[in-house]
Design a protein around this motif. Structure first.
Motif, short mmCIF file in Angstrom:
data_model
loop_
_atom_site.label_atom_id
_atom_site.label_comp_id
_atom_site.label_asym_id
_atom_site.label_seq_id
_atom_site.Cartn_x
_atom_site.Cartn_y
_atom_site.Cartn_z
N UNK A 83 50.02 41.58 42.35
CA UNK A 83 48.93 42.38 42.91
C UNK A 83 47.55 41.96 42.43
N UNK A 84 47.35 41.88 41.13
CA UNK A 84 46.06 41.46 40.59
C UNK A 84 46.13 40.04 40.04
N UNK A 85 47.19 39.74 39.30
CA UNK A 85 47.31 38.41 38.70
C UNK A 85 47.38 37.31 39.76
N UNK A 86 47.99 37.62 40.91
CA UNK A 86 48.06 36.62 41.98
C UNK A 86 46.68 36.25 42.49
N UNK A 87 45.81 37.24 42.60
CA UNK A 87 44.43 36.97 43.03
C UNK A 87 43.68 36.17 41.97
N UNK A 88 43.96 36.48 40.69
CA UNK A 88 43.28 35.76 39.61
C UNK A 88 43.73 34.31 39.54
N UNK A 89 45.05 34.07 39.67
CA UNK A 89 45.56 32.71 39.57
C UNK A 89 45.12 31.83 40.74
N UNK A 90 44.84 32.46 41.89
CA UNK A 90 44.38 31.69 43.05
C UNK A 90 42.87 31.52 43.06
N UNK A 91 42.18 32.17 42.12
CA UNK A 91 40.74 32.06 42.06
C UNK A 91 40.00 32.99 43.00
N UNK A 92 40.74 33.94 43.63
CA UNK A 92 40.13 34.81 44.62
C UNK A 92 39.61 36.12 44.04
N UNK A 93 40.07 36.48 42.84
CA UNK A 93 39.70 37.79 42.30
C UNK A 93 38.20 37.91 42.07
N UNK A 189 50.08 43.12 35.54
CA UNK A 189 49.32 42.21 36.39
C UNK A 189 47.84 42.21 36.04
N UNK A 190 47.34 43.33 35.49
CA UNK A 190 45.95 43.36 35.05
C UNK A 190 45.76 42.73 33.68
N UNK A 191 46.86 42.61 32.93
CA UNK A 191 46.80 42.03 31.59
C UNK A 191 46.87 40.51 31.66
N UNK A 192 47.70 39.99 32.56
CA UNK A 192 47.93 38.55 32.66
C UNK A 192 47.21 37.97 33.87
N UNK A 193 46.86 36.71 33.78
CA UNK A 193 46.31 35.99 34.93
C UNK A 193 47.39 35.21 35.67
N UNK A 194 48.63 35.38 35.26
CA UNK A 194 49.75 34.70 35.89
C UNK A 194 50.64 35.74 36.58
N UNK A 195 50.81 35.59 37.90
CA UNK A 195 51.67 36.51 38.63
C UNK A 195 53.11 36.40 38.16
N UNK A 267 42.19 49.01 31.85
CA UNK A 267 42.10 47.60 31.50
C UNK A 267 41.31 46.81 32.54
N UNK A 268 41.60 47.06 33.81
CA UNK A 268 40.96 46.29 34.88
C UNK A 268 39.49 46.65 35.01
N UNK A 269 39.14 47.90 34.76
CA UNK A 269 37.74 48.33 34.91
C UNK A 269 36.84 47.68 33.88
N UNK A 270 37.38 47.28 32.73
CA UNK A 270 36.57 46.70 31.67
C UNK A 270 36.86 45.21 31.44
N UNK A 271 37.75 44.66 32.26
CA UNK A 271 38.18 43.28 32.06
C UNK A 271 37.08 42.31 32.49
N UNK A 272 36.91 41.24 31.70
CA UNK A 272 35.97 40.17 32.05
C UNK A 272 36.68 39.20 32.99
N UNK A 273 36.36 39.28 34.27
CA UNK A 273 37.02 38.45 35.28
C UNK A 273 36.31 37.11 35.35
N UNK A 274 37.04 36.06 35.04
CA UNK A 274 36.46 34.70 35.07
C UNK A 274 37.13 33.80 36.08
N UNK A 275 38.13 34.31 36.80
CA UNK A 275 38.84 33.48 37.76
C UNK A 275 39.08 34.24 39.06
#
Length: 275
Positions: A83-93, A189-195, A267-275
């Protein structure tokens, strides 16, 4: 936002593959059961399998018992972990959050999409197994209780309407149970960047809970394990319905949904999204 997430799910081939595989297992078992010369002895094999030969309308319940322990939770773990990690690993988040879309709104949309996936999966299993059961075993005109009637697990006969209502209750219960487990996957999924890592983490929770269920030494924690009340939906098919475990299971899963979705949001509300 919810419509966008549902469209993204519908366009993913692995979603349709998972739904196909969920329906395939009951179909394979049904064919083998119909071609065998004997039914499984009562108390052996999956729930309801010994009863479906006399009434195919019970096969949806048997199909749910087949997919619930492993295959349905596996599908939920993969979908929730993506749900979230998939978007992060693809660079879309990062690009999703650049748009005027709040993180809370995005996370809620992902969770609603997961709920819809679970509902569709369960309904597909029920309807395909119902059609297959009626085709292979008939409607049970000769069963106890008259045309379409079936015998409950407690002995008394159930009408067709009664069976339908109990099946609806079982579907709702299973959906809430899977949502409780899915909330764990969304949090991971919000903790990891890997789905894959998030899905494996959810599966680790599933396996650990299942193993602890078999240990007498874990009796203290058993009532709080996510899998403890999963099979309590079978109590809908008793007459009268055994509500004690059903109520306890619903309360437990509501707790898992609130705690882990809340943790995912925090976790997601305060997470530093870099990918």
């Amino acid at each position: 936002m919810i419509a966008v997430e549902l469209r993204k799910l519908a366009l993913r081939p692995r979603i349709w593959v998972s739904l196909f595989l969920l329906c395939l297992l009951p179909a394979i078992v049904g064919v083998f059961l119909a071609t065998a010369d004997f039914a499984p002895p009562p108390g052996q094999g999956g729930a309801f399998l010994s009863a479906v030969l006399s009434n195919g309308s019970l096969y949806p319940a048997a199909a749910l018992a087949l997919v619930l322990p492993i295959f349905l939770p596996l599908s939920v773990a993969v979908t929730a972990g993506d749900s979230i990690a998939g978007e992060a690993s693809s660079g879309m988040l990062r690009y999703l959050l650049v748009r005027p879309v709040g993180r809370t709104r995005l996370l809620a949309a992902k969770f609603v999409a997961l709920a819809v996936y679970i509902l569709v999966a369960v309904l597909l299993v029920v309807f395909t197994s119902l059609a297959l059961g009626l085709w292979l075993f008939g409607g049970g005109a000769e069963a106890v209780g008259g045309p379409g009637g079936v015998t409950s697990l407690s002995g008394p006969a159930l009408s067709t309407t009664g069976l339908g209502l109990r099946l609806l209750g079982a579907i709702s219960y299973i959906m809430i149970s899977m949502l409780g487990f899915g909330a764990i996957g969304v949090f991971l999924s919000t903790v990891s960047d890997s789905a894959l890592g998030a899905a494996l983490g959810a599966l680790a929770v599933l396996i650990t809970s299942s193993v602890l269920e078999t240990l007498d030494a874990a009796a203290v924690v058993k009532p709080y394990l996510p899998t403890h009340y999963w099979l309590s939906w079978i109590d809908f098919f008793r007459d009268p319905v055994f509500w004690r475990n059903i109520d306890s299971g619903l309360l437990l899963q509501a707790g898992y949904i609130v705690v882990f979705f809340g943790a995912a949001w925090a976790n997601f509300a305060t997470k530093d999204v870099t990918s």
